[in-house]
Scaffold this motif. Structure first.
Motif, PDB file in Angstrom:
ATOM      1  N   LEU A 149     -19.573 -25.019  20.701  1.00 30.67           N
ATOM      2  CA  LEU A 149     -18.949 -24.995  19.372  1.00 30.67           C
ATOM      3  C   LEU A 149     -18.574 -23.581  18.943  1.00 30.67           C
ATOM      4  CD1 LEU A 149     -21.204 -27.667  17.605  1.00 30.67           C
ATOM      5  CD2 LEU A 149     -18.965 -27.985  18.686  1.00 30.67           C
ATOM      6  N   ASP A 150     -19.454 -22.619  19.189  1.00 30.60           N
ATOM      7  CA  ASP A 150     -19.153 -21.241  18.800  1.00 30.60           C
ATOM      8  C   ASP A 150     -18.024 -20.644  19.638  1.00 30.60           C
ATOM      9  OD1 ASP A 150     -21.084 -21.251  16.801  1.00 30.60           O
ATOM     10  OD2 ASP A 150     -22.627 -20.384  18.077  1.00 30.60           O
ATOM     11  N   SER A 151     -18.056 -20.892  20.954  1.00 30.95           N
ATOM     12  CA  SER A 151     -16.997 -20.330  21.802  1.00 30.95           C
ATOM     13  C   SER A 151     -15.656 -20.996  21.503  1.00 30.95           C
ATOM     14  CB  SER A 151     -17.357 -20.436  23.284  1.00 30.95           C
ATOM     15  OG  SER A 151     -17.495 -21.773  23.686  1.00 30.95           O
ATOM     16  N   PHE A 152     -15.668 -22.276  21.148  1.00 34.57           N
ATOM     17  CA  PHE A 152     -14.442 -22.958  20.752  1.00 34.57           C
ATOM     18  C   PHE A 152     -13.854 -22.298  19.506  1.00 34.57           C
ATOM     19  CE2 PHE A 152     -12.529 -26.805  18.540  1.00 34.57           C
ATOM     20  CZ  PHE A 152     -11.381 -26.834  19.310  1.00 34.57           C
ATOM     21  N   ALA A 153     -14.695 -22.024  18.526  1.00 31.03           N
ATOM     22  CA  ALA A 153     -14.238 -21.344  17.309  1.00 31.03           C
ATOM     23  C   ALA A 153     -13.657 -19.978  17.658  1.00 31.03           C
ATOM     24  CB  ALA A 153     -15.382 -21.205  16.308  1.00 31.03           C
ATOM     25  N   ASP A 154     -14.329 -19.245  18.542  1.00 32.62           N
ATOM     26  CA  ASP A 154     -13.823 -17.931  18.961  1.00 32.62           C
ATOM     27  C   ASP A 154     -12.444 -18.064  19.609  1.00 32.62           C
ATOM     28  OD1 ASP A 154     -16.108 -16.670  18.063  1.00 32.62           O
ATOM     29  OD2 ASP A 154     -17.027 -16.528  20.048  1.00 32.62           O
ATOM     30  N   CYS A 155     -12.286 -19.042  20.495  1.00 29.98           N
ATOM     31  CA  CYS A 155     -10.998 -19.227  21.175  1.00 29.98           C
ATOM     32  C   CYS A 155      -9.883 -19.550  20.180  1.00 29.98           C
ATOM     33  CB  CYS A 155     -11.115 -20.335  22.220  1.00 29.98           C
ATOM     34  SG  CYS A 155     -12.070 -19.888  23.680  1.00 29.98           S
ATOM     35  N   LEU A 156     -10.187 -20.327  19.162  1.00 25.24           N
ATOM     36  CA  LEU A 156      -9.179 -20.680  18.163  1.00 25.24           C
ATOM     37  C   LEU A 156      -8.692 -19.467  17.377  1.00 25.24           C
ATOM     38  CD1 LEU A 156     -10.669 -24.014  16.838  1.00 25.24           C
ATOM     39  CD2 LEU A 156      -8.449 -23.746  17.958  1.00 25.24           C
ATOM     40  N   ARG A 157      -9.512 -18.434  17.306  1.00 24.17           N
ATOM     41  CA  ARG A 157      -9.125 -17.228  16.557  1.00 24.17           C
ATOM     42  C   ARG A 157      -8.085 -16.399  17.295  1.00 24.17           C
ATOM     43  NH1 ARG A 157     -15.045 -16.514  16.041  1.00 24.17           N
ATOM     44  NH2 ARG A 157     -15.588 -17.925  14.362  1.00 24.17           N
ATOM     45  N   GLY A 158      -7.847 -16.710  18.562  1.00 24.04           N
ATOM     46  CA  GLY A 158      -6.790 -16.032  19.305  1.00 24.04           C
ATOM     47  C   GLY A 158      -7.286 -15.289  20.524  1.00 24.04           C
ATOM     48  N   GLY A 159      -6.321 -14.959  21.392  1.00 25.06           N
ATOM     49  CA  GLY A 159      -6.616 -14.180  22.574  1.00 25.06           C
ATOM     50  C   GLY A 159      -7.061 -14.991  23.782  1.00 25.06           C
ATOM     51  N   MET A 160      -7.122 -16.302  23.648  1.00 26.71           N
ATOM     52  CA  MET A 160      -7.577 -17.137  24.763  1.00 26.71           C
ATOM     53  C   MET A 160      -6.523 -18.170  25.159  1.00 26.71           C
ATOM     54  SD  MET A 160     -10.480 -15.975  25.753  1.00 26.71           S
ATOM     55  CE  MET A 160     -10.945 -17.281  26.875  1.00 26.71           C
ATOM     56  N   GLY A 161      -5.270 -17.857  24.932  1.00 22.64           N
ATOM     57  CA  GLY A 161      -4.198 -18.751  25.345  1.00 22.64           C
ATOM     58  C   GLY A 161      -3.265 -19.159  24.226  1.00 22.64           C
ATOM     59  N   THR A 162      -3.719 -19.068  23.001  1.00 16.53           N
ATOM     60  CA  THR A 162      -2.851 -19.408  21.883  1.00 16.53           C
ATOM     61  C   THR A 162      -2.037 -18.183  21.477  1.00 16.53           C
ATOM     62  OG1 THR A 162      -4.593 -18.885  20.287  1.00 16.53           O
ATOM     63  CG2 THR A 162      -4.414 -21.188  20.989  1.00 16.53           C
ATOM     64  N   PRO A 163      -0.895 -18.388  20.834  1.00 13.35           N
ATOM     65  CA  PRO A 163      -0.072 -17.256  20.408  1.00 13.35           C
ATOM     66  C   PRO A 163      -0.826 -16.323  19.461  1.00 13.35           C
ATOM     67  CG  PRO A 163       1.127 -19.318  20.146  1.00 13.35           C
ATOM     68  CD  PRO A 163      -0.285 -19.668  20.475  1.00 13.35           C
ATOM     69  N   ASP A 164      -0.619 -15.033  19.635  1.00 10.27           N
ATOM     70  CA  ASP A 164      -1.288 -14.036  18.796  1.00 10.27           C
ATOM     71  C   ASP A 164      -0.957 -14.200  17.318  1.00 10.27           C
ATOM     72  OD1 ASP A 164      -2.574 -12.861  20.951  1.00 10.27           O
ATOM     73  OD2 ASP A 164      -0.973 -11.390  21.268  1.00 10.27           O
ATOM     74  N   ASP A 165       0.228 -14.734  17.020  1.00 11.80           N
ATOM     75  CA  ASP A 165       0.623 -14.875  15.621  1.00 11.80           C
ATOM     76  C   ASP A 165       0.061 -16.152  14.977  1.00 11.80           C
ATOM     77  OD1 ASP A 165       2.201 -16.891  16.713  1.00 11.80           O
ATOM     78  OD2 ASP A 165       4.109 -15.966  16.153  1.00 11.80           O
ATOM     79  N   GLY A 166      -0.682 -16.939  15.769  1.00 12.62           N
ATOM     80  CA  GLY A 166      -1.289 -18.149  15.226  1.00 12.62           C
ATOM     81  C   GLY A 166      -0.322 -19.293  14.985  1.00 12.62           C
ATOM     82  N   ASP A 167       0.911 -19.168  15.509  1.00  7.36           N
ATOM     83  CA  ASP A 167       1.925 -20.197  15.290  1.00  7.36           C
ATOM     84  C   ASP A 167       1.804 -21.279  16.369  1.00  7.36           C
ATOM     85  OD1 ASP A 167       4.053 -21.605  14.309  1.00  7.36           O
ATOM     86  OD2 ASP A 167       5.587 -20.231  15.083  1.00  7.36           O
ATOM     87  N   PHE A 168       0.837 -22.163  16.155  1.00 10.63           N
ATOM     88  CA  PHE A 168       0.650 -23.268  17.090  1.00 10.63           C
ATOM     89  C   PHE A 168       0.130 -24.491  16.361  1.00 10.63           C
ATOM     90  CE2 PHE A 168      -3.417 -21.074  17.092  1.00 10.63           C
ATOM     91  CZ  PHE A 168      -4.377 -22.079  17.183  1.00 10.63           C
ATOM     92  N   VAL A 169       0.278 -25.625  17.028  1.00 13.02           N
ATOM     93  CA  VAL A 169      -0.171 -26.910  16.509  1.00 13.02           C
ATOM     94  C   VAL A 169      -1.070 -27.544  17.563  1.00 13.02           C
ATOM     95  CG1 VAL A 169       0.611 -29.274  15.979  1.00 13.02           C
ATOM     96  CG2 VAL A 169       1.852 -27.312  15.058  1.00 13.02           C
ATOM     97  N   ILE A 170      -2.140 -28.164  17.103  1.00 16.48           N
ATOM     98  CA  ILE A 170      -2.970 -28.977  17.978  1.00 16.48           C
ATOM     99  C   ILE A 170      -2.706 -30.422  17.595  1.00 16.48           C
ATOM    100  CG2 ILE A 170      -5.319 -29.627  18.633  1.00 16.48           C
ATOM    101  CD1 ILE A 170      -6.139 -26.720  17.943  1.00 16.48           C
ATOM    102  N   GLU A 171      -2.075 -31.141  18.509  1.00 13.47           N
ATOM    103  CA  GLU A 171      -1.791 -32.553  18.282  1.00 13.47           C
ATOM    104  C   GLU A 171      -2.823 -33.360  19.069  1.00 13.47           C
ATOM    105  OE1 GLU A 171       1.639 -35.591  19.601  1.00 13.47           O
ATOM    106  OE2 GLU A 171       2.333 -33.882  18.393  1.00 13.47           O
ATOM    107  N   TRP A 172      -3.703 -34.004  18.353  1.00 15.56           N
ATOM    108  CA  TRP A 172      -4.793 -34.763  18.974  1.00 15.56           C
ATOM    109  C   TRP A 172      -4.399 -36.230  18.953  1.00 15.56           C
ATOM    110  CZ3 TRP A 172     -10.472 -33.140  17.907  1.00 15.56           C
ATOM    111  CH2 TRP A 172     -11.337 -33.805  18.774  1.00 15.56           C
TER     112      TRP A 172
END
Length: 129
Positions: A37-60
């Motif tokens: 859970l903690d590492s997932f939160a860290d990844c969502l903050r950026g630098g692990m594959g998502t755009p640096d500007d945070g312009d992304f969508v998670i479609e579940w």
């Protein structure tokens, strides 16, 4: 340009398969995007594959299937694992959470994952389908 990451909820059969699905959704086959859970939160903050500007969508997609797989039973299994390696000062709280999960009460892992996504990303990032 907004990037969309699709989680196939029909493939989520428990927490381990969720980590696999989200890792591959963001970073391709065999990709990593948190294994806790903690590492997932860290990844969502950026630098692990998502755009640096945070312009992304998670479609579940098929999120209701994931919700069933990440229900109180899976939450209890997860908490039992945590209790086995938790610091003694955390055991009373973990035991209380475990008892609630075993009784079908309290937040599930699905609820926690949604909360993490909503807390760590911009409004509208999460789309449940």
């Amino acid at each position: 340009m907004t990037v969309t990451y699709v989680i196939d909820g029909s493939r989520v059969t428990g927490l381990d398969s969720f980590w696999h699905e989200v890792g591959e959704a963001v970073n391709g086959p065999g990709g990593y995007f948190g294994k806790g859970l903690d590492s997932f939160a860290d990844c969502l903050r950026g630098g692990m594959g998502t755009p640096d500007d945070g312009d992304f969508v998670i479609e579940w997609r098929d999120h209701t299937l994931s919700a069933r797989a990440l229900s109180h039973d899976e939450t209890a299994r997860f908490l039992r694992g945590l209790a086995g390696r938790a610091h003694a000062s955390n055991l009373p709280r973990l035991r209380q959470e475990l008892a609630r999960a075993e009784a079908g009460l309290g937040p599930t892992l699905f609820d926690r994952l949604l909360e993490i996504i909503r807390d760590e990303t911009a409004p509208g990032t999460l789309r449940l389908r």
